[in-house]
Design a protein around this motif. Structure first.
Motif, PDB file in Angstrom:
ATOM      1  N   ALA A  16       0.821  -1.218   0.000  1.00  0.00           N
ATOM      2  CA  ALA A  16       0.000   0.000   0.000  1.00  0.00           C
ATOM      3  C   ALA A  16       0.851   1.261   0.000  1.00  0.00           C
ATOM      4  CB  ALA A  16      -0.936   0.004   1.217  1.00  0.00           C
ATOM      5  N   LEU A  19       2.299   4.332   4.642  1.00  0.00           N
ATOM      6  CA  LEU A  19       1.034   4.257   5.368  1.00  0.00           C
ATOM      7  C   LEU A  19       0.683   5.618   5.953  1.00  0.00           C
ATOM      8  CD1 LEU A  19       1.475   0.839   7.201  1.00  0.00           C
ATOM      9  CD2 LEU A  19       0.564   1.305   4.917  1.00  0.00           C
ATOM     10  N   PHE A  22      -5.237   4.656   9.451  1.00  0.00           N
ATOM     11  CA  PHE A  22      -6.024   3.430   9.450  1.00  0.00           C
ATOM     12  C   PHE A  22      -7.254   3.595  10.336  1.00  0.00           C
ATOM     13  CE2 PHE A  22      -3.349   2.781  13.189  1.00  0.00           C
ATOM     14  CZ  PHE A  22      -4.209   2.173  14.094  1.00  0.00           C
ATOM     15  N   THR A 122      -8.968  -1.253   8.226  1.00  0.00           N
ATOM     16  CA  THR A 122      -8.707  -0.662   6.915  1.00  0.00           C
ATOM     17  C   THR A 122      -7.496   0.247   7.029  1.00  0.00           C
ATOM     18  OG1 THR A 122     -11.081  -0.683   6.438  1.00  0.00           O
ATOM     19  CG2 THR A 122      -9.680   0.628   4.983  1.00  0.00           C
ATOM     20  N   TYR A 124      -4.965   2.789   5.022  1.00  0.00           N
ATOM     21  CA  TYR A 124      -4.865   3.633   3.835  1.00  0.00           C
ATOM     22  C   TYR A 124      -3.414   4.070   3.627  1.00  0.00           C
ATOM     23  CZ  TYR A 124      -9.904   3.931   4.584  1.00  0.00           C
ATOM     24  OH  TYR A 124     -11.234   3.631   4.776  1.00  0.00           O
ATOM     25  N   THR A 129      -5.004   0.649  -0.595  1.00  0.00           N
ATOM     26  CA  THR A 129      -5.714   0.393   0.656  1.00  0.00           C
ATOM     27  C   THR A 129      -5.737  -1.100   0.927  1.00  0.00           C
ATOM     28  OG1 THR A 129      -7.139   2.318   0.351  1.00  0.00           O
ATOM     29  CG2 THR A 129      -7.927   0.613   1.855  1.00  0.00           C
ATOM     30  N   VAL A 131      -7.519  -4.049   3.417  1.00  0.00           N
ATOM     31  CA  VAL A 131      -8.659  -4.291   4.300  1.00  0.00           C
ATOM     32  C   VAL A 131      -8.579  -5.717   4.823  1.00  0.00           C
ATOM     33  CG1 VAL A 131     -11.171  -4.321   4.522  1.00  0.00           C
ATOM     34  CG2 VAL A 131     -10.077  -2.699   2.957  1.00  0.00           C
ATOM     35  N   ARG A 147      -5.060  -0.957  -5.309  1.00  0.00           N
ATOM     36  CA  ARG A 147      -3.877  -0.147  -5.579  1.00  0.00           C
ATOM     37  C   ARG A 147      -4.249   0.967  -6.549  1.00  0.00           C
ATOM     38  NH1 ARG A 147       1.627  -3.513  -5.733  1.00  0.00           N
ATOM     39  NH2 ARG A 147       2.295  -1.448  -5.073  1.00  0.00           N
ATOM     40  N   SER A 148      -3.484   2.041  -6.486  1.00  0.00           N
ATOM     41  CA  SER A 148      -3.770   3.192  -7.328  1.00  0.00           C
ATOM     42  C   SER A 148      -3.659   2.875  -8.814  1.00  0.00           C
ATOM     43  CB  SER A 148      -2.815   4.339  -6.980  1.00  0.00           C
ATOM     44  OG  SER A 148      -1.462   3.923  -7.106  1.00  0.00           O
TER      45      SER A 148
END
Length: 209
Positions: A16, A19, A22, A122, A124, A129, A131, A147-148
């Motif tokens: 991710a 970080l 969350f 979760t 972020y 992200t 989960v 993922r972006s």
């Protein structure tokens, strides 16, 4: 936590990215009946400062994200009297905290949530992200990641890296047992900090003096 090693690997490998923050939502309905007698977990003389699953998730977060540096908590007893017994153990807990490297966390526990949502953590990050759903009915060993590079299309990640916690008591240990004594101390430190913050109405720095 089943699948914990795999989730740790995703975090360690930077799946991710950096970080940022969350959110933990751990809502259940076990104490939602106001006419039910006090459960042993709601009795301070039996359960001490343990509240709901606060300590359980403290151990999980310690393993996955490290120890918090600062916590600010508030707690509530929704049903203060059950069959004449005065309940002091909270059934709602809210915590905001700061972890290492600027990671911010929002944590919420409830034992009185009617029709509670999934119990999820979760996380972020800059690139996506992660989960983790801890409800058995939702398959413990499943993580969802977005993922972006593929926004709006979460990937379901299944794995078989570990099968949950087991205790072995026969023969010499092949590795250091976990949870260890140090993990137990950190567990208690987290629950104590939450209690001190909520009772005192102020933030608490960790580690405790």
């Amino acid at each position: 936590m089943k699948g914990g090693k795999f989730f740790q690997k995703l975090l360690r490998d930077g799946y991710a990215g950096e970080l940022w923050h969350f959110r933990l939502m751990a809502a259940r309905d076990g104490f939602s009946d106001p006419l039910a007698p006090a459960h042993w977990r709601q009795r301070t003389e039996l359960s001490g400062h343990n509240v709901l699953t606060v300590g359980i998730y403290a151990e999980v977060l310690q393993s996955w994200l490290g120890s918090p540096r600062r916590l600010h908590a508030q707690m509530k007893v929704s049903v203060p009297k059950r069959e004449g017994y005065i309940v002091h153990v909270p059934d709602v807990v809210h915590v905001i905290g700061q972890w290492a490297n600027g990671l911010a966390g929002t944590l919420e526990w409830s034992g009185v949530a009617q029709f509670p949502p999934d119990e999820t953590l979760t996380i972020y990050g800059r690139d996506g992200t992660l989960v983790y759903n801890s409800l058995p009915t939702k398959s413990l060993a499943r993580a969802a990641a977005t993922r972006s590079s593929s926004p709006g299309n979460p990937a379901r990640i299944r794995h078989r890296m570990d099968r949950g916690k087991r205790l072995h008591r026969s023969g010499p240990p092949r590795r250091r047992p976990e949870p260890s004594f140090e993990t137990g101390v950190q567990y208690l430190e987290f629950t104590e900090a939450v209690n001190l913050s909520a009772r005192g109405g102020h933030a608490v720095e960790l580690p405790l003096p």
